[in-house]
Design a protein around this motif. Structure first.
Motif, PDB file in Angstrom:
ATOM      1  N   VAL A  61       1.811  -2.619  14.019  1.00  0.00           N
ATOM      2  CA  VAL A  61       3.169  -2.544  13.464  1.00  0.00           C
ATOM      3  C   VAL A  61       3.886  -1.424  14.202  1.00  0.00           C
ATOM      4  O   VAL A  61       3.362  -0.321  14.323  1.00  0.00           O
ATOM      5  CB  VAL A  61       3.137  -2.257  11.944  1.00  0.00           C
TER       6      VAL A  61
ATOM      7  N   MET B 121       1.770  -2.757   7.687  1.00  0.00           N
ATOM      8  CA  MET B 121       3.135  -2.456   7.263  1.00  0.00           C
ATOM      9  C   MET B 121       3.090  -1.442   6.123  1.00  0.00           C
ATOM     10  O   MET B 121       2.460  -1.684   5.101  1.00  0.00           O
ATOM     11  CB  MET B 121       3.831  -3.740   6.800  1.00  0.00           C
TER      12      MET B 121
ATOM     13  N   GLN C  21       4.633  -0.188   3.277  1.00  0.00           N
ATOM     14  CA  GLN C  21       5.704  -0.425   2.301  1.00  0.00           C
ATOM     15  C   GLN C  21       6.171   0.858   1.598  1.00  0.00           C
ATOM     16  O   GLN C  21       7.378   1.064   1.459  1.00  0.00           O
ATOM     17  CB  GLN C  21       5.278  -1.488   1.279  1.00  0.00           C
TER      18      GLN C  21
ATOM     19  N   ALA D 229      11.262  -2.436  11.673  1.00  0.00           N
ATOM     20  CA  ALA D 229       9.823  -2.675  11.787  1.00  0.00           C
ATOM     21  C   ALA D 229       9.565  -4.059  12.355  1.00  0.00           C
ATOM     22  O   ALA D 229      10.281  -5.013  12.039  1.00  0.00           O
ATOM     23  CB  ALA D 229       9.160  -2.540  10.416  1.00  0.00           C
TER      24      ALA D 229
ATOM     25  N   ILE E 159       7.394   0.720  14.204  1.00  0.00           N
ATOM     26  CA  ILE E 159       8.574   1.043  13.395  1.00  0.00           C
ATOM     27  C   ILE E 159       9.385   2.073  14.156  1.00  0.00           C
ATOM     28  O   ILE E 159       8.884   3.157  14.487  1.00  0.00           O
ATOM     29  CB  ILE E 159       8.176   1.600  12.015  1.00  0.00           C
TER      30      ILE E 159
END
Length: 72
Positions: A65, A40, A42, A57, A67
């Motif tokens: 992941v 992820m 951030q 996401a 998104i």
């Protein structure tokens, strides 16, 4: 409409971020793309929030992941 997929899994930093930024720069108003990553991101999500991009996401079954990023 085909949604472009940018697969940045397995790349060393800062390459995933750079690929995401290139795809964002190419987005037309209302356009979107899918970004695949190993974790992820951030900092990227904070930047998308700050700049008003839509994003969703989720973790996929394979651990990646995914998104979906869209330009307003």
């Amino acid at each position: 409409m085909n949604t472009r997929t940018v697969d940045a899994r397995g790349l060393e930093p800062p390459e995933p971020f750079e690929r995401a930024m290139e795809a964002i720069a190419d987005l037309a108003p209302g356009g979107e793309f899918i970004l695949l990553l190993d974790r992820m991101p951030q900092p990227l999500l904070r930047m998308l929030d700050r700049d008003g991009y839509r994003h969703d996401a989720r973790f996929r079954e394979d651990g990646a992941v995914e998104i979906r990023i869209g330009r307003p």
